[in-house]
Design a protein around this motif. Structure first.
Motif, mmCIF file in Angstrom:
data_model
loop_
_atom_site.group_PDB
_atom_site.id
_atom_site.type_symbol
_atom_site.label_atom_id
_atom_site.label_comp_id
_atom_site.label_asym_id
_atom_site.label_seq_id
_atom_site.Cartn_x
_atom_site.Cartn_y
_atom_site.Cartn_z
ATOM 1 N N CYS A 128 0.842 -1.206 0.000
ATOM 2 C CA CYS A 128 0.000 0.000 0.000
ATOM 3 C C CYS A 128 0.874 1.251 0.000
ATOM 4 C CB CYS A 128 -0.947 0.001 1.200
ATOM 5 S SG CYS A 128 -2.257 -1.222 1.021
ATOM 6 N N LYS A 129 1.943 1.240 0.790
ATOM 7 C CA LYS A 129 2.838 2.417 0.827
ATOM 8 C C LYS A 129 3.453 2.659 -0.542
ATOM 9 C CE LYS A 129 4.125 3.014 5.602
ATOM 10 N NZ LYS A 129 4.129 1.783 6.406
ATOM 11 N N ASP A 130 3.979 1.582 -1.160
ATOM 12 C CA ASP A 130 4.631 1.716 -2.486
ATOM 13 C C ASP A 130 3.668 2.293 -3.516
ATOM 14 O OD1 ASP A 130 6.880 0.674 -1.457
ATOM 15 O OD2 ASP A 130 6.703 -1.311 -2.395
ATOM 16 N N LYS A 131 2.404 1.901 -3.408
ATOM 17 C CA LYS A 131 1.438 2.310 -4.441
ATOM 18 C C LYS A 131 0.639 3.552 -4.043
ATOM 19 C CE LYS A 131 1.242 -1.995 -6.791
ATOM 20 N NZ LYS A 131 1.636 -1.881 -8.164
ATOM 21 N N GLY A 132 0.929 4.121 -2.870
ATOM 22 C CA GLY A 132 0.207 5.319 -2.432
ATOM 23 C C GLY A 132 -1.260 5.046 -2.123
ATOM 24 N N ILE A 133 -1.521 3.838 -1.610
ATOM 25 C CA ILE A 133 -2.914 3.469 -1.267
ATOM 26 C C ILE A 133 -3.082 3.571 0.249
ATOM 27 C CG2 ILE A 133 -4.571 1.546 -1.273
ATOM 28 C CD1 ILE A 133 -3.052 0.496 -3.779
ATOM 29 N N VAL A 134 -4.183 4.165 0.666
ATOM 30 C CA VAL A 134 -4.468 4.278 2.105
ATOM 31 C C VAL A 134 -4.735 2.878 2.668
ATOM 32 C CG1 VAL A 134 -6.203 5.104 3.767
ATOM 33 C CG2 VAL A 134 -5.427 6.603 1.897
ATOM 34 N N LEU A 135 -4.167 2.597 3.841
ATOM 35 C CA LEU A 135 -4.426 1.301 4.483
ATOM 36 C C LEU A 135 -5.153 1.527 5.808
ATOM 37 C CD1 LEU A 135 -4.096 -1.784 4.686
ATOM 38 C CD2 LEU A 135 -1.882 -1.392 5.790
ATOM 39 N N LEU A 136 -6.347 0.959 5.908
ATOM 40 C CA LEU A 136 -7.106 0.995 7.164
ATOM 41 C C LEU A 136 -7.106 -0.409 7.765
ATOM 42 C CD1 LEU A 136 -10.181 3.100 5.956
ATOM 43 C CD2 LEU A 136 -8.090 3.910 7.072
ATOM 44 N N GLU A 137 -7.058 -0.470 9.083
ATOM 45 C CA GLU A 137 -7.089 -1.770 9.763
ATOM 46 C C GLU A 137 -8.368 -1.871 10.601
ATOM 47 O OE1 GLU A 137 -2.566 -1.097 11.016
ATOM 48 O OE2 GLU A 137 -3.333 -3.032 11.743
ATOM 49 N N ASP A 138 -9.167 -2.878 10.301
ATOM 50 C CA ASP A 138 -10.343 -3.163 11.111
ATOM 51 C C ASP A 138 -9.863 -4.013 12.293
ATOM 52 O OD1 ASP A 138 -12.617 -4.211 12.285
ATOM 53 O OD2 ASP A 138 -13.706 -4.434 10.390
ATOM 54 N N CYS A 139 -9.812 -3.366 13.457
ATOM 55 C CA CYS A 139 -9.268 -4.009 14.663
ATOM 56 C C CYS A 139 -10.385 -4.452 15.601
ATOM 57 C CB CYS A 139 -8.347 -3.035 15.398
ATOM 58 S SG CYS A 139 -7.027 -2.343 14.390
ATOM 59 N N ALA A 140 -11.590 -4.647 15.058
ATOM 60 C CA ALA A 140 -12.744 -4.991 15.905
ATOM 61 C C ALA A 140 -12.493 -6.242 16.751
ATOM 62 C CB ALA A 140 -13.993 -5.188 15.045
ATOM 63 N N HIS A 141 -11.640 -7.158 16.234
ATOM 64 C CA HIS A 141 -11.371 -8.411 16.969
ATOM 65 C C HIS A 141 -10.023 -8.376 17.684
ATOM 66 C CE1 HIS A 141 -13.849 -10.919 13.802
ATOM 67 N NE2 HIS A 141 -14.498 -9.860 14.247
ATOM 68 N N ALA A 142 -9.251 -7.311 17.478
ATOM 69 C CA ALA A 142 -7.803 -7.423 17.682
ATOM 70 C C ALA A 142 -7.277 -6.820 18.987
ATOM 71 C CB ALA A 142 -7.077 -6.796 16.489
ATOM 72 N N HIS A 143 -8.144 -6.628 19.980
ATOM 73 C CA HIS A 143 -7.662 -6.119 21.272
ATOM 74 C C HIS A 143 -6.596 -7.075 21.789
ATOM 75 C CE1 HIS A 143 -11.938 -5.491 20.643
ATOM 76 N NE2 HIS A 143 -11.838 -4.340 21.254
ATOM 77 N N GLY A 144 -5.451 -6.531 22.114
ATOM 78 C CA GLY A 144 -4.391 -7.354 22.705
ATOM 79 C C GLY A 144 -3.533 -8.073 21.688
ATOM 80 N N ALA A 145 -3.902 -8.025 20.413
ATOM 81 C CA ALA A 145 -3.076 -8.701 19.394
ATOM 82 C C ALA A 145 -1.749 -7.963 19.269
ATOM 83 C CB ALA A 145 -3.803 -8.694 18.056
ATOM 84 N N ASP A 146 -0.689 -8.721 19.110
ATOM 85 C CA ASP A 146 0.647 -8.142 19.192
ATOM 86 C C ASP A 146 1.580 -8.985 18.322
ATOM 87 O OD1 ASP A 146 3.383 -8.078 20.356
ATOM 88 O OD2 ASP A 146 2.471 -6.814 21.897
ATOM 89 N N TRP A 147 2.422 -8.324 17.538
ATOM 90 C CA TRP A 147 3.429 -9.068 16.767
ATOM 91 C C TRP A 147 4.774 -8.411 17.038
ATOM 92 C CZ3 TRP A 147 2.908 -10.602 10.871
ATOM 93 C CH2 TRP A 147 3.718 -11.727 10.642
ATOM 94 N N ASN A 148 5.596 -9.105 17.800
ATOM 95 C CA ASN A 148 6.891 -8.567 18.222
ATOM 96 C C ASN A 148 6.752 -7.161 18.802
ATOM 97 O OD1 ASN A 148 8.411 -10.866 17.480
ATOM 98 N ND2 ASN A 148 8.292 -10.236 15.330
ATOM 99 N N GLY A 149 5.752 -6.984 19.629
ATOM 100 C CA GLY A 149 5.568 -5.715 20.341
ATOM 101 C C GLY A 149 4.729 -4.697 19.589
ATOM 102 N N LYS A 150 4.429 -4.963 18.327
ATOM 103 C CA LYS A 150 3.626 -4.017 17.534
ATOM 104 C C LYS A 150 2.145 -4.405 17.629
ATOM 105 C CE LYS A 150 4.459 -2.346 12.918
ATOM 106 N NZ LYS A 150 4.195 -0.931 12.986
ATOM 107 N N LYS A 151 1.325 -3.397 17.901
ATOM 108 C CA LYS A 151 -0.100 -3.665 18.106
ATOM 109 C C LYS A 151 -0.901 -3.445 16.825
ATOM 110 C CE LYS A 151 0.090 -3.982 22.743
ATOM 111 N NZ LYS A 151 1.504 -4.300 22.965
ATOM 112 N N ALA A 152 -2.071 -4.079 16.781
ATOM 113 C CA ALA A 152 -2.972 -3.876 15.638
ATOM 114 C C ALA A 152 -3.321 -2.394 15.533
ATOM 115 C CB ALA A 152 -4.246 -4.691 15.845
ATOM 116 N N GLY A 153 -3.365 -1.911 14.322
ATOM 117 C CA GLY A 153 -3.680 -0.491 14.095
ATOM 118 C C GLY A 153 -2.445 0.343 13.820
#
Ligand code: PLP
Length: 324
Positions: free
Chosen positions: A143-168
């Motif tokens: 999305c960054k390379d193509k200049g497209i906006v990226l939205l994240e639907d985090c409705a399910h993602a409370h507490g989700a974490d990938w190497n310290g990075k949170k959803a959103g």
């Protein structure tokens, strides 16, 4: 396991004292607790936060800020209809992307081909079930390379974490839901998270009829102080709820269900759902029974999404507190 809301009964007294304070303050909206809930949510995922009365209000504010009207927004077909309806209400055209069978989330290969086909203004990725979409890094880079906006639907993602990075935190904005079944709930409510200061200003006006410059055509999506007070308490319990669910899954569910969603290294799920690929007794059913491209009568097939609809089940996993 019977459904329960992740709420510690011992927090009741503190909640009632907050309610007392709100009643005495004569400020039942737009005051201290809304601000406090936003600050706590910002501390949780290191982004600015704007509280809304619903996920939908927060999503609309982001979609309108990024001006998707008359443009295409790509959504995964394996999501709740809310994701696609928010795009339509913002005046966008929605087209659907297939998912992967291992994470139930957007497939980056199909995303690439849909970007070529539809030249979208935005992509709305959904973190299904409480984990982060396994291909979020590639999706975000694309999305960054193509200049497209990226939205994240985090409705399910409370507490989700990938190497310290949170959803959103991968996209231009993330949108959380605090509906009554969610891992962290306030009964109803939503939260927009973003590092985009322009969007923060826009969203604050959007939830309040554009007050006071009236240069933003929003409606009333304000969160009441009572709801925000619940949010303050719930935000403080988030880590505890997630740790409990993870320990419960590891001890009681993982040994019994080898054919389940398995997470990549460094990923922690918030376990909104515990998803397996075998039919089981006492399942709470599917995350979604019907894919959105079929609900919306699109004339194309999305084979993995259709496979997922028929071949996954959810094991009950609700926070109970105490010994696991
Ligand atoms: C993926 C997804 N997006 C959006 C929503 C909408 O959230 P709400 O029910 O709080 O409006 C939900 C609701 O359950 C959802 O599952």
């Amino acid at each position: 396991m019977k459904f329960t809301i992740g709420f510690e009964k011992e927090d009741k007294d503190r909640l009632f004292s907050y309610f007392d304070e709100i009643i005495q303050s004569e400020r039942w909206s737009e005051h201290k607790f809304t601000k406090m809930f936003e600050e706590k949510w910002s501390r949780y995922n290191n982004l600015e936060s704007v509280a809304f009365s619903s996920w939908a209000g927060a999503a609309l504010s982001a979609l309108e800020f990024f001006d998707v009207k008359g443009k295409t927004v790509l959504c995964p077909a394996n999501t709740f209809i809310a994701t696609s309806l928010s795009v339509i209400k913002a005046g966008g055209n929605v087209e659907f992307v297939d998912c992967n069978r291992d994470d139930l989330c957007m497939d980056v290969q199909d995303l690439k081909s849909k970007i070529d086909k539809y030249s979208p203004a935005a992509v709305f990725v959904v973190h299904i079930g409480g984990h982060i979409a396994f291909q979020i890094e590639e999706i975000s880079r694309l999305c960054k390379d193509k200049g497209i906006v990226l939205l994240e639907d985090c409705a399910h993602a409370h507490g989700a974490d990938w190497n310290g990075k949170k959803a959103g935190t991968w996209g231009d904005a993330g949108i959380y839901s605090f509906y009554a079944t969610k891992t962290v709930s306030t009964g109803e409510g939503g939260m927009l998270v973003t590092r985009n200061k322009g969007l923060v200003d826009y969203a604050r006006k959007y939830r309040n009829y554009g007050k006071f410059e009236y240069d933003v055509e929003g409606l009333n999506y304000r969160m009441s102080e009572f709801t925000a007070a619940i949010g303050c308490i719930q935000a403080e319990r988030l880590d505890q709820i997630i740790d409990w669910k993870n320990a419960y899954a590891k001890k009681h569910l993982d040994p019994a269900y080898p054919n389940r969603v398995k997470f990549p290294s460094g990923m922690k799920s918030g376990y909104y759902k515990y998803i397996v690929f075998d039919p089981i007794e006492n399942s709470t059913g599917k995350v979604y029974d019907a894919p959105c491209h079929l609900i919306m009568g699109k004339d194309y097939e999305l084979p993995n999404t259709e496979w997922i609809a028929g071949n996954h089940w959810c094991i009950p996993i609700y926070y109970k507190g105490g010994k696991i």
